[in-house]
Design an enzyme around this catalytic site. Structure first.
Site, PDB file in Angstrom:
ATOM      1  N   GLY A 263      51.467  -1.798  26.650  1.00  0.00           N
ATOM      2  CA  GLY A 263      50.153  -2.185  27.166  1.00  0.00           C
ATOM      3  C   GLY A 263      49.043  -1.287  26.652  1.00  0.00           C
ATOM      4  N   GLU A 300      45.568   3.959  32.638  1.00  0.00           N
ATOM      5  CA  GLU A 300      45.460   4.968  31.567  1.00  0.00           C
ATOM      6  C   GLU A 300      44.464   6.058  31.949  1.00  0.00           C
ATOM      7  OE1 GLU A 300      47.856   4.621  29.698  1.00  0.00           O
ATOM      8  OE2 GLU A 300      48.213   2.484  30.076  1.00  0.00           O
TER       9      GLU A 300
HETATM   10  N1  TRP Z   1      52.456   5.963  28.659  1.00  0.00           N
HETATM   11  C1  TRP Z   1      52.146   4.570  28.428  1.00  0.00           C
HETATM   12  C2  TRP Z   1      51.702   4.028  29.771  1.00  0.00           C
HETATM   13  O1  TRP Z   1      52.444   3.826  30.645  1.00  0.00           O
HETATM   14  C3  TRP Z   1      53.321   3.785  27.940  1.00  0.00           C
HETATM   15  C4  TRP Z   1      53.426   3.597  26.462  1.00  0.00           C
HETATM   16  C5  TRP Z   1      52.483   3.165  25.633  1.00  0.00           C
HETATM   17  C6  TRP Z   1      54.569   3.744  25.655  1.00  0.00           C
HETATM   18  N2  TRP Z   1      52.979   3.040  24.362  1.00  0.00           N
HETATM   19  C7  TRP Z   1      54.252   3.392  24.365  1.00  0.00           C
HETATM   20  C8  TRP Z   1      55.852   4.130  25.911  1.00  0.00           C
HETATM   21  C9  TRP Z   1      55.175   3.404  23.328  1.00  0.00           C
HETATM   22  C10 TRP Z   1      56.796   4.155  24.893  1.00  0.00           C
HETATM   23  C11 TRP Z   1      56.435   3.796  23.609  1.00  0.00           C
HETATM   24  O2  TRP Z   1      50.576   3.873  30.039  1.00  0.00           O
HETATM   25 ZN    ZN Z   2      51.630   4.968  32.293  1.00  0.00          ZN
END
Ligand code: TRP
Ligand code: ZN
Length: 890
Positions: A263, A300
């Protein structure tokens, strides 16, 4: 890289890093074919550990040189690591130069090309695909980044933090230098080089500081950024008001990327987003899209504190940031929605998602605790369990300590851990310490089993009214099923919110034995043992218990209520969630009964009348009515039974829909007329609720018309489809025609394509709509196969692949699970094809067969065969290999 190392990483093997990286000075000579990365790292030995070689992560890199304190050194490659034998000094400078190829990077992890720009994605382990590094979240460095590139191709050059210098260079190039004052783990690093434009807004926060907010998109999309910007501003205001957490950056940027695995990503000060969660205009995005943007932007942004300021010690702690941040974005969405009934609508949506995605996960081969114990590929653990169940765990803490207590716990958490990389235990401890008198603190060990034990608890509840003593004794017991690698589980603390209703629907005052006086009509019982009884006094007549109000714990409840009890709750429960739940259970009972005796469904009058009066009830929120009149999905029902025959289940549910459509025809017509929206489009809870109910009514009316051959409602739907001034209504009308397999569906689909063929996100809807249509004689599956050959279809863009293939395999059981196994053949072919392009995407797609063991024959054997065919491939990524191996494990 293709073979992937299939080693298991275990939580109990955690060791602190042998070296720290204090500062990282990076220079990028950007080019889609070949980018040169020059890195200068200030490294210090961790004096708490014995002297040992420096081992750096690196993947798909072309190494040019390595210098320690300016001198060349000897090094070797070992298990995907770059090993430099113990550098003499305790602190030294390491210089590395390497090249990478963004345009060959189809995995979308590391630095990759999307559209005409270059973008990074580093979580979880993508930074090692940019340069050699200690790519683990407990190593935090201060970054200074210089970006150099073609001024025409890449007029915008962004990285984390603040812009400190920019200028032109020879040969049509230019540069920008960025400095991020906050030490951060490598997974929060980001770079953007592209031809973009930005919507900008200055805001002043409570401290009086001014901040620049920017939303970057490709040229021509600026008119679709207003909602994202508004959502960002609302998020900033909310986090300051609710948790006193301010924006800590001078500049906060959001960038939309067309090719994106998930996302969005919370990189410090430079969030990267899937275009789907940024771009919206009333003409191109639905109410659901607007909602999704609001919650992902918030999610985010909230990570800036819960994730970035306090991060994870290791990836087993992922739910520390994800569960907490999902809880925060859910609360934000509820506060934005406003009224109590609009909040209940949010809650119902969250619980539906939990039950349809997390409960199956907890019951299948990928079952794992909220804090996993082991993984092969960490990307496989960005799951519904870590995110959604993790959020439920945080929500239970909130229930146990109260809103104020929770805020105090958050404050203590930041006081203790700001700037650190910590564990789930640290969070729970801060919550408990800030609320020493709470049930959470008193039973912390029992509560923390939610982090350690996989599986969805079964909560059994039986009430016993004693007429003579005028008491009502509620006996609660819990049982946690075995999951792969885990058995003999211990009881967990389960908060059970409840009320008691008289048979007439009156809320009764609640007084437990031993208490002086009744304490309101709702309370939270705390179950900590395998079984406990609670006795209420002053209960003069039979009651109907309303248990687990607002879904106070992520469990499967068996309360033994009869249909008569459920009808009381459906009509009278003051808890909107349980009113909805009562309706779902009445419907589920009927579906199960029909499946059981193999006969056609004949809906009974009490159920039909209950649905009718709900639909007609004055003053009830239309969005709530829409949910209450939606039958439990085939996915959800499949989890409530064993030996699932997806075809039979589909037939039964469709027949029920047909009957509801026909029996309530006049009521649906009333609902359609009554809920038309007047005035300009607003994506708020009020308007979107009206649109949802009107569109549901239209779909039911077209369904009834298709059965009788009546032409008026299909004609009206086509008219609405043509004239609609917003995407919600246009798509709603189109879906009504497609869902009824009406002859007007085809011309409407063609018209829609002609109108929107140049809007990728709208074209995704066109694919998706066809993939999720209710199956009829194999037509939907055939259509999906035809669409795979459509010139606009590609596996290279994750959104497009999801729109067609994931929707078929994960959301349309009757189209996918076929007696001729053609769905499974397609699944295996596409898993293999996708895996060669994008392992993260492929392994997610592979999971659509997770629950194969719950299928009846011939589906079960055919599914097993398809999985075995994928397993037999020698060339599989470790991501996909892990999913496939687990699926086959006994
Ligand atoms: N930290 C991100 C979220 O939850 C998740 C995420 C975005 C992610 N891109 C990714 C996790 C690629 C693994 C790989 O908002
Ligand atoms: Zn997150």
């Amino acid at each position: 890289m293709r073979e992937g190392t299939t080693t298991l990483v275990r939580r109990e093997d955690y060791l602190a890093p042998a070296y720290w990286i204090r500062t990282a000075d990076l220079t990028f000579d950007l080019d889609a074919t070949k980018t040169i990365v020059s890195s200068k790292l200030a490294i210090e030995r961790n004096s708490a550990l014995p002297v040992q070689p420096l081992r750096l992560h690196g993947e798909d890199l072309n190494l040019l040189r390595v210098l320690v304190d300016g001198q060349s050194v000897s090094f070797r490659h070992e298990d995907g690591l770059l090993v430099i034998d113990a550098p003499a000094a305790d602190a030294f400078t390491l210089e590395i130069r390497n090249t990478i190829s963004p345009e060959k990077n189809t995995q979308l992890s590391g630095l990759y090309a999307s559209g005409s720009g270059l973008f990074t994605q580093c979580e979880a382990e993508g930074f090692r695909r940019i340069t050699y590094f200690l790519d683990r979240p407990d190593v935090m460095a201060v970054y200074t980044v210089t970006l150099r590139g073609d001024a025409k191709k890449y007029p915008v050059l962004l990285s984390n933090g603040n812009l400190v210098e920019q200028g032109t260079l020879d040969g049509g190039k230019h540069f920008a230098k960025w400095h991020d004052p906050f030490p951060k783990p490598s997974y929060l690093f980001a770079v953007v080089a592209a031809d973009l434009v930005a919507r900008e807004q200055w805001v002043r926060t409570r401290s009086g500081k001014e901040h620049l907010l920017q939303v970057y998109v490709t040229r021509g999309e600026l008119d679709k950024t207003e909602h994202a910007m508004n959502s960002l501003i609302a998020s900033i205001v909310w986090d300051e008001a609710r948790f006193k957490l301010p924006l800590d950056l001078e500049r906060f940027m959001i960038v939309a990327v067309p090719d994106f695995n998930m996302g969005a990503m919370e990189n410090k000060g430079l969030n990267l987003f899937n275009t789907k969660y940024v771009l919206a205009s009333p003409a191109t995005a639905t109410d659901v899209d607007f909602d999704g943007i609001e919650s992902v932007v918030a999610h985010e942004y909230f990570h800036n504190w819960t994730g970035n300021r306090v991060t994870c010690r290791d990836w087993f702690q992922l739910s520390l940031k994800e569960g907490l941040t999902v809880f925060r974005d859910q609360e934000f969405s509820m506060d934005m929605a406003g009224s109590p009934s609009a909040r209940a609508v949010c809650r119902i949506g969250d619980v539906r998602a939990l039950r349809e995605r997390q409960f199956p996960e907890d019951a299948g081969p990928m079952a794992h605790p909220v804090r996993p114990d082991a993984y092969q590929a960490i990307d496989n653990f960005y799951t519904a369990t870590v995110y959604e169940k993790g959020a439920e765990v945080v929500r239970m803490m909130n229930t146990l300590v109260g809103r104020e207590g929770f805020a105090a716990g958050m404050a203590l958490y930041f006081e203790r851990h700001d700037g650190q990389a910590v564990t789930c235990d640290d969070f729970a401890q801060a919550m408990a310490d800030a609320n020493p008198a709470s049930a959470l603190a008193q039973h912390l060990g029992s509560f923390k089993r939610w982090y350690a034990q996989a599986g969805t608890p079964r909560l059994n509840a039986r009430g016993n009214w004693n007429a003579e003593a005028a008491t009502y004794t509620l006996t609660l017991s819990q049982q946690l099923p075995d999951t792969p690698g885990q058995s003999g589980k211990q009881p967990q603390l389960v908060p059970v919110a409840l009320g008691l209703l008289s048979r007439e629907g009156q809320a009764l005052p609640l007084q437990l034995q031993g208490e002086d006086a009744p304490q309101g009509t709702e309370r939270v019982l705390v179950l900590t043992e395998a079984e406990q009884s609670f006795t209420f006094i002053g209960i003069g007549a039979e009651v109907v218990p309303s248990l687990l109000r607002n879904f106070s714990a992520p469990v499967v409840l068996d309360d033994g209520l009869t249909d008569a009890d459920l009808l009381v709750l459906l009509a009278h429960d003051s808890d909107a969630f349980n009113r909805w739940e009562a309706g779902q259970r009445l419907a589920l009972n009927r579906i199960k009964a029909a499946l059981g005796h193999g006969e056609a469904v004949q809906l009974d009058a009490p159920f039909v009348e209950a649905m009718r009066s709900l639909l007609r009830e004055p003053g009830l929120d239309p969005a709530f009515k829409d949910l209450a009149l939606t039958l439990p999905s085939e996915i959800y029902v499949a989890e409530q039974i064993s030996d699932v025959d997806p075809q039979r289940l589909h037939t039964v549910r469709e027949a029920m829909l047909d009957q509801l459509a026909t029996a309530l025809q006049a009521d649906w017509a009333w609902a359609w007329d009554e809920h038309q929206v007047q005035g300009g489009y607003r994506p708020d809870a009020e308007q979107s609720g009206r649109r949802a109910l009107a569109n549901k009514a239209l779909a039911m009316l077209v369904r009834a018309a298709a059965l009788s051959g009546e032409p008026v409602w299909p004609g009206k739907a086509y008219q609405r489809f043509k004239d609609a001034t917003n995407m919600t209504d246009r798509l709603g009308a189109l879906e009504a025609l497609v869902g009824a397999h009406h002859e007007l569906a085809q011309p409407a689909l063609e018209r829609f394509y002609a109108l929107f063929r140049h809007e990728p996100l709208v074209l995704d809807k066109w694919f998706m709509l066809q993939a999720r249509a209710p199956e009829k004689n194999g037509q939907v599956f055939a259509q999906v196969k035809a669409l795979l050959k459509h010139p606009d279809f590609t596996l290279g863009n994750p959104n497009r692949a999801r729109a067609l293939l994931f929707v078929l395999a994960a959301s349309n059981p009757a189209a996918f699970h076929r007696t001729d196994a053609a769905g499974y053949v397609l699944w295996a072919d596409k898993v293999i094809e996708m895996d060669a392009i994008n392992p993260q995407l492929a392994s997610r797609f592979a999971r659509s067969l997770d629950r194969w063991r719950n299928l009846a024959e011939p589906y079960r054997s055919a599914a097993r065969e398809a999985i075995a065919r994928v397993a037999a491939k020698a060339e599989l990524s470790s991501d996909t290999r892990e999913i496939i191996e687990r699926a086959l494990q006994d």
